[in-house]
Design a protein around this motif. Structure first.
Motif, PDB file in Angstrom:
ATOM      1  N   GLU A  95      15.686  -5.130  11.016  1.00 48.99           N
ATOM      2  CA  GLU A  95      16.737  -6.113  10.777  1.00 48.99           C
ATOM      3  C   GLU A  95      17.534  -5.775   9.523  1.00 48.99           C
ATOM      4  O   GLU A  95      17.007  -5.209   8.566  1.00 48.99           O
ATOM      5  N   LYS A  96      18.807  -6.143   9.532  1.00 45.04           N
ATOM      6  CA  LYS A  96      19.690  -5.838   8.413  1.00 45.04           C
ATOM      7  C   LYS A  96      19.758  -6.966   7.397  1.00 45.04           C
ATOM      8  O   LYS A  96      20.061  -6.739   6.234  1.00 45.04           O
ATOM      9  N   GLU A 178      19.152  -1.755  -4.150  1.00 41.47           N
ATOM     10  CA  GLU A 178      18.916  -3.122  -3.705  1.00 41.47           C
ATOM     11  C   GLU A 178      18.041  -3.091  -2.463  1.00 41.47           C
ATOM     12  O   GLU A 178      18.382  -2.441  -1.467  1.00 41.47           O
ATOM     13  N   TYR A 179      16.908  -3.770  -2.530  1.00 40.97           N
ATOM     14  CA  TYR A 179      15.932  -3.763  -1.448  1.00 40.97           C
ATOM     15  C   TYR A 179      15.812  -5.147  -0.799  1.00 40.97           C
ATOM     16  O   TYR A 179      15.866  -6.173  -1.478  1.00 40.97           O
ATOM     17  N   SER A 180      15.627  -5.141   0.512  1.00 38.52           N
ATOM     18  CA  SER A 180      15.230  -6.347   1.248  1.00 38.52           C
ATOM     19  C   SER A 180      13.892  -6.038   1.907  1.00 38.52           C
ATOM     20  O   SER A 180      13.772  -5.053   2.644  1.00 38.52           O
ATOM     21  N   CYS A 181      12.904  -6.883   1.662  1.00 41.60           N
ATOM     22  CA  CYS A 181      11.540  -6.575   2.074  1.00 41.60           C
ATOM     23  C   CYS A 181      10.954  -7.732   2.883  1.00 41.60           C
ATOM     24  O   CYS A 181      11.293  -8.898   2.667  1.00 41.60           O
ATOM     25  N   GLY A 182      10.053  -7.386   3.781  1.00 41.75           N
ATOM     26  CA  GLY A 182       9.346  -8.384   4.561  1.00 41.75           C
ATOM     27  C   GLY A 182       8.097  -8.860   3.862  1.00 41.75           C
ATOM     28  O   GLY A 182       8.006  -8.889   2.637  1.00 41.75           O
ATOM     29  N   GLU A 183       7.090  -9.196   4.633  1.00 44.95           N
ATOM     30  CA  GLU A 183       5.858  -9.767   4.108  1.00 44.95           C
ATOM     31  C   GLU A 183       5.005  -8.715   3.406  1.00 44.95           C
ATOM     32  O   GLU A 183       4.976  -7.552   3.810  1.00 44.95           O
ATOM     33  N   PHE A 184       4.317  -9.124   2.348  1.00 44.44           N
ATOM     34  CA  PHE A 184       3.399  -8.252   1.622  1.00 44.44           C
ATOM     35  C   PHE A 184       2.315  -7.735   2.566  1.00 44.44           C
ATOM     36  O   PHE A 184       1.737  -8.493   3.343  1.00 44.44           O
ATOM     37  N   VAL A 185       2.033  -6.429   2.466  1.00 46.49           N
ATOM     38  CA  VAL A 185       0.973  -5.823   3.266  1.00 46.49           C
ATOM     39  C   VAL A 185      -0.080  -5.264   2.305  1.00 46.49           C
ATOM     40  O   VAL A 185       0.226  -4.427   1.452  1.00 46.49           O
ATOM     41  N   GLY A 186      -1.312  -5.740   2.437  1.00 44.95           N
ATOM     42  CA  GLY A 186      -2.372  -5.280   1.552  1.00 44.95           C
ATOM     43  C   GLY A 186      -3.702  -5.892   1.943  1.00 44.95           C
ATOM     44  O   GLY A 186      -3.856  -6.461   3.021  1.00 44.95           O
ATOM     45  N   ASP A 187      -4.679  -5.761   1.046  1.00 45.00           N
ATOM     46  CA  ASP A 187      -6.020  -6.269   1.331  1.00 45.00           C
ATOM     47  C   ASP A 187      -6.059  -7.787   1.395  1.00 45.00           C
ATOM     48  O   ASP A 187      -6.969  -8.368   2.007  1.00 45.00           O
ATOM     49  N   GLU A 188      -5.114  -8.439   0.731  1.00 40.29           N
ATOM     50  CA  GLU A 188      -5.042  -9.891   0.770  1.00 40.29           C
ATOM     51  C   GLU A 188      -3.603 -10.312   1.048  1.00 40.29           C
ATOM     52  O   GLU A 188      -2.668  -9.568   0.780  1.00 40.29           O
ATOM     53  N   ARG A 189      -3.456 -11.485   1.627  1.00 41.23           N
ATOM     54  CA  ARG A 189      -2.124 -12.001   1.886  1.00 41.23           C
ATOM     55  C   ARG A 189      -1.556 -12.604   0.604  1.00 41.23           C
ATOM     56  O   ARG A 189      -2.282 -13.160  -0.225  1.00 41.23           O
ATOM     57  N   LYS A 190      -0.248 -12.475   0.443  1.00 37.53           N
ATOM     58  CA  LYS A 190       0.419 -13.059  -0.713  1.00 37.53           C
ATOM     59  C   LYS A 190       1.613 -13.876  -0.245  1.00 37.53           C
ATOM     60  O   LYS A 190       2.112 -13.693   0.861  1.00 37.53           O
ATOM     61  N   GLY A 271       3.541  -4.210  -1.567  1.00 36.29           N
ATOM     62  CA  GLY A 271       2.237  -3.637  -1.227  1.00 36.29           C
ATOM     63  C   GLY A 271       2.482  -2.368  -0.447  1.00 36.29           C
ATOM     64  O   GLY A 271       3.176  -1.456  -0.903  1.00 36.29           O
ATOM     65  N   GLU A 272       1.930  -2.299   0.762  1.00 36.92           N
ATOM     66  CA  GLU A 272       2.213  -1.170   1.655  1.00 36.92           C
ATOM     67  C   GLU A 272       3.344  -1.486   2.636  1.00 36.92           C
ATOM     68  O   GLU A 272       3.699  -0.651   3.467  1.00 36.92           O
ATOM     69  N   GLY A 273       3.877  -2.689   2.532  1.00 40.13           N
ATOM     70  CA  GLY A 273       4.973  -3.078   3.410  1.00 40.13           C
ATOM     71  C   GLY A 273       6.271  -2.411   3.007  1.00 40.13           C
ATOM     72  O   GLY A 273       6.569  -2.254   1.814  1.00 40.13           O
ATOM     73  N   HIS A 274       7.059  -2.026   3.985  1.00 42.61           N
ATOM     74  CA  HIS A 274       8.294  -1.303   3.730  1.00 42.61           C
ATOM     75  C   HIS A 274       9.443  -2.251   3.389  1.00 42.61           C
ATOM     76  O   HIS A 274       9.432  -3.438   3.728  1.00 42.61           O
ATOM     77  N   CYS A 275      10.431  -1.699   2.702  1.00 38.88           N
ATOM     78  CA  CYS A 275      11.634  -2.428   2.352  1.00 38.88           C
ATOM     79  C   CYS A 275      12.847  -1.725   2.953  1.00 38.88           C
ATOM     80  O   CYS A 275      12.826  -0.514   3.186  1.00 38.88           O
ATOM     81  N   ARG A 276      13.896  -2.502   3.154  1.00 38.86           N
ATOM     82  CA  ARG A 276      15.151  -1.946   3.620  1.00 38.86           C
ATOM     83  C   ARG A 276      16.057  -1.706   2.409  1.00 38.86           C
ATOM     84  O   ARG A 276      16.203  -2.583   1.557  1.00 38.86           O
ATOM     85  N   LEU A 277      16.643  -0.510   2.336  1.00 36.95           N
ATOM     86  CA  LEU A 277      17.595  -0.226   1.264  1.00 36.95           C
ATOM     87  C   LEU A 277      18.969  -0.717   1.703  1.00 36.95           C
ATOM     88  O   LEU A 277      19.505  -0.273   2.714  1.00 36.95           O
ATOM     89  N   ASN A 278      19.522  -1.656   0.938  1.00 35.62           N
ATOM     90  CA  ASN A 278      20.840  -2.199   1.269  1.00 35.62           C
ATOM     91  C   ASN A 278      21.928  -1.317   0.675  1.00 35.62           C
ATOM     92  O   ASN A 278      21.867  -0.952  -0.503  1.00 35.62           O
ATOM     93  N   SER A 279      22.904  -0.965   1.476  1.00 33.85           N
ATOM     94  CA  SER A 279      23.991  -0.103   0.993  1.00 33.85           C
ATOM     95  C   SER A 279      25.042  -0.934   0.289  1.00 33.85           C
ATOM     96  O   SER A 279      25.094  -2.143   0.403  1.00 33.85           O
TER      97      SER A 279
END
Length: 279
Positions: A95-96, A178-190, A271-279
């Motif tokens: 998603e953008k 500028e980053y747009s990121c989804g949910e944190f990915v890791g050993d625990e939820r944040k 965390g390990e969750g990816h982010c989108r780089l906004n242009s």
């Protein structure tokens, strides 16, 4: 344990205006929560923003090309950091645009953090806190901006060692990202804020994307795409490397410079969750 530097200083007139505007904003929030009890805010319900350079920054590591790298300081300057509740969850790889049902501003003034603060077992750096409505904050947007001295949004100060060769480096990278990121990915939820409690929002910096990681197979995508340190080491003189992005654009070969830029673009995570780089 926050070590933040906020810039620039604000004239008294602006502070007064900000207080007035804040009062208006608070009144609006009260009106909203009265009509929607689920969004009520109390002093006990806060979001805490942390910045995490991971063990790569706190403990040091060996680059893909065999350089042992340790950091004295790893400065990043954050701005315009906002946490969101979304439904459905935001997918940064597909998603953008984040479409929030709730948003909370955590940073609106450029704030510089040293990710290397503390010992090798130190927790992520606490940067800011804000009162927030309860709910699941499953997205975050944030910017990397140049600090007020304009020396870089990322400044890496440390030492690299290989085969008894020691290089002291200071690398200034004035990039605006500028980053747009989804949910944190890791050993625990944040990001799950319950009534009367505090929840954590994390901005994560993956510096192994820049230098690679000797503990990861050489043919792994991480190492294949990473710049490594050797191409930087060749630029050192008398055991010192002091450089910036403009100089690197002139001195690195085009392929390595492009790797550097790609690595910086993919630096931001949750965390390990990816982010989108906004242009």
């Amino acid at each position: 344990m926050s070590i933040v530097k906020k810039f620039p200083s604000i004239p008294i007139r602006n502070i007064i205006i900000a207080i007035i505007l804040s009062s208006c904003s608070t009144k609006n929030e009260v009106d909203t929560t009265e009509s929607n009890p689920q969004n009520q805010i109390s002093q006990g319900e806060t979001l805490t923003l942390v910045a995490n350079g991971e063990d790569f920054i706190r403990q040091g590591f060996v680059s893909k090309d065999g350089w042992r790298i340790d950091f004295n300081h790893a400065y990043v300057t954050l701005a315009d950091t906002i946490a969101y509740q979304t439904n459905p969850s935001f997918n940064a790889e597909k998603e953008k645009e984040i479409k929030p049902i709730e948003s909370v501003t955590l940073i609106n003034t450029a704030t510089t953090i040293d990710l290397a603060q503390g010992d090798e077992n130190a927790p992520p750096i606490k940067v800011a806190q804000a009162n927030a409505p309860v709910g699941n904050y499953n997205a975050v947007s944030w910017k990397l901006v140049n600090n007020p001295e304009n020396t870089g949004s990322i400044i890496l100060d440390g030492t690299a060692v290989k085969d008894n060769k020691i290089i002291k480096f200071l690398i200034s990278l004035p990039v605006n990202l500028e980053y747009s990121c989804g949910e944190f990915v890791g050993d625990e939820r944040k990001g799950i804020l319950e009534a009367g409690k505090t929840a954590e929002i994390e901005t994560t910096f993956h510096f192994d994307h820049l230098f690679g990681d000797a503990q990861t197979p050489p043919d792994d995508d991480l190492n294949m795409g990473a710049l490594g340190f050797q191409s930087l080491a060749t630029l050192a003189q008398n055991g010192e490397l002091k450089t910036n992005l403009a100089t690197l654009e002139k001195t690195l070969n085009p392929e390595d410079y492009q790797k550097l830029m790609n690595n910086l673009n993919s630096l931001g995570h949750v965390g390990e969750g990816h982010c989108r780089l906004n242009s």
